[in-house]
Design an enzyme around this catalytic site. Structure first.
Site, PDB file in Angstrom:
ATOM      1  N   ASP A   1       1.228  -0.465  11.812  1.00  0.00           N
ATOM      2  CA  ASP A   1       0.922   0.682  12.086  1.00  0.00           C
ATOM      3  C   ASP A   1      -0.730   1.490  10.756  1.00  0.00           C
ATOM      4  O   ASP A   1      -1.041   1.909  11.345  1.00  0.00           O
ATOM      5  CB  ASP A   1       1.921   1.422  11.216  1.00  0.00           C
ATOM      6  CG  ASP A   1       2.271   1.012   9.969  1.00  0.00           C
ATOM      7  OD1 ASP A   1       1.661   0.219   9.179  1.00  0.00           O
ATOM      8  OD2 ASP A   1       2.663   2.476   9.487  1.00  0.00           O
ATOM      9  N   HIS A   2      -1.246   0.335  10.253  1.00  0.00           N
ATOM     10  CA  HIS A   2      -2.589   0.252   9.585  1.00  0.00           C
ATOM     11  C   HIS A   2      -3.614  -1.194   9.738  1.00  0.00           C
ATOM     12  O   HIS A   2      -5.128  -0.451   9.956  1.00  0.00           O
ATOM     13  CB  HIS A   2      -2.578  -0.116   7.758  1.00  0.00           C
ATOM     14  CG  HIS A   2      -1.119   1.510   7.424  1.00  0.00           C
ATOM     15  ND1 HIS A   2      -1.854   1.989   7.220  1.00  0.00           N
ATOM     16  CD2 HIS A   2      -0.402   1.206   7.310  1.00  0.00           C
ATOM     17  CE1 HIS A   2      -1.342   3.170   5.983  1.00  0.00           C
ATOM     18  NE2 HIS A   2       0.306   2.412   6.820  1.00  0.00           N
TER      19      HIS A   2
ATOM     20  N   ASP B   1       1.541   4.911   2.059  1.00  0.00           N
ATOM     21  CA  ASP B   1       2.103   3.548   2.012  1.00  0.00           C
ATOM     22  C   ASP B   1       2.428   3.374   0.483  1.00  0.00           C
ATOM     23  O   ASP B   1       2.368   2.438  -0.013  1.00  0.00           O
ATOM     24  CB  ASP B   1       2.389   3.149   2.600  1.00  0.00           C
ATOM     25  CG  ASP B   1       2.109   2.881   3.726  1.00  0.00           C
ATOM     26  OD1 ASP B   1       1.384   3.684   4.573  1.00  0.00           O
ATOM     27  OD2 ASP B   1       2.791   1.545   4.526  1.00  0.00           O
TER      28      ASP B   1
ATOM     29  N   HIS C   1       3.669  -0.237  -3.358  1.00  0.00           N
ATOM     30  CA  HIS C   1       3.914  -0.421  -1.607  1.00  0.00           C
ATOM     31  C   HIS C   1       5.167  -1.719  -1.992  1.00  0.00           C
ATOM     32  O   HIS C   1       4.932  -1.920  -3.231  1.00  0.00           O
ATOM     33  CB  HIS C   1       3.242  -0.033  -0.862  1.00  0.00           C
ATOM     34  CG  HIS C   1       4.109  -0.330   0.055  1.00  0.00           C
ATOM     35  ND1 HIS C   1       5.196   0.682   0.496  1.00  0.00           N
ATOM     36  CD2 HIS C   1       3.563  -0.193   1.705  1.00  0.00           C
ATOM     37  CE1 HIS C   1       5.242   0.635   2.011  1.00  0.00           C
ATOM     38  NE2 HIS C   1       4.581  -0.783   2.633  1.00  0.00           N
TER      39      HIS C   1
END
Length: 291
Positions: A53-54, A194, A126
């Site tokens: 998603d990044h 995150d 994270h």
């Protein structure tokens, strides 16, 4: 995951004709187009970490840049494994008319000077290797005409000295400290996502004009889940903003289940009043103070 009204994570910073992109989630190209901004000035892309998603928006963005006949180099910055990850994604974007420069972060904190600003990466917490970033623009002191005249510096050299350059002429060496006052307050942006709250975030975000921070959960009963998956709640982000004494905090990176983040903001602002539940396309122009 992207929602019909919300794309995935990305932040663009535009300064002096160049643009820095931090993260490039799915839909980043659309978000830039919706804002009316251009891909052409992007010369640096930074990644916090390599979850999809990044970074999943990168191959398409590279293709768009290539199709626009870009030839200028593109610099990529990211944690260990940067070149390996990007080359794997480039299986679907193999031929590009511009070179890519890889700058891998190898230390817990690492600074890169480029394009008139200072970019600093700092490790956060994270479930994979992940970094936050600050971007700082320094501001020189005021030019002192009286000191310049008293030192007998010809006026034709003032512009060079004001920009921080030295001048050697007629056997004399003129330096900026001869004509400039003390450095003035510059601009600073901090970005992290995150991660659990960390001292590294508090230290590096300190004094930022803008602090963009993940707020995965607004619901109070999601704290256990935030701890388990190494994310933050709105309230933990607000505590960090307060302790770092930032100018303003924008929350981002919401859980897909969090459809109305503004419902939680009254309690968040009790902790840090200058908090915003950010939405796609939000932007601000930061300017130097008059001091």
């Amino acid at each position: 995951m992207p929602l019909p009204y919300r794309w995935l994570t990305a932040l663009m910073i535009r300064y002096n004709g160049s643009s820095v992109l931090i993260d490039c989630g799915e839909g980043t190209q659309i978000a830039i187009k919706e804002k009316g901004w251009s891909f052409k000035p992007i010369d640096v892309i930074c990644f916090t970490h390599y979850h999809g998603d990044h970074i999943s928006g990168l191959p398409g963005l590279l293709l768009t840049m290539g199709n626009a006949e870009r030839t200028e180099p593109l610099t990529l910055v990211g944690p260990k494994g940067l070149e390996r990850v990007v080359k794997a994604l480039r299986v679907i974007a193999p031929e590009l008319p511009f070179p890519i420069r890889y700058m891998e972060i190898t230390e817990p904190e690492q600074t890169f000077e480029m394009n008139g600003y200072r970019l600093k990466a700092f490790r956060v917490n994270h479930n994979v290797l992940c970094y936050g970033y600050t971007l700082e623009i320094d501001r020189a002191g005021r030019f002192d005409v009286e000191r310049a005249n008293a030192a007998g510096i010809p006026q034709r050299y003032w512009g060079i000295l004001q920009k921080g350059g030295n001048v050697e002429a007629d056997g004399n060496l003129y330096t900026p400290d001869m004509v400039l006052g003390p450095a003035r307050k510059g601009l600073k942006i901090a970005y992290c996502t995150d991660t659990r709250p960390t001292d590294s975030i508090k230290k590096n975000a300190a004094g930022s004009d803008l602090f963009v921070c993940e707020g995965m959960y607004g619901e109070k009963d999601k704290l256990k889940k935030a701890r388990e998956y190494k994310h933050m709640t709105f309230y933990e982000a607000a505590e960090l903003a307060r302790e770092a004494d930032v100018g303003e905090m924008w929350l981002t990176h919401y859980s897909p289940s969090l459809t109305k983040p503004e419902e939680y903001m009254d309690e968040v602002r009790e902790i840090f009043p200058r908090s915003v539940a950010a939405k796609d396309r939000r932007s601000v122009e930061l300017v130097f103070s008059d001091e």
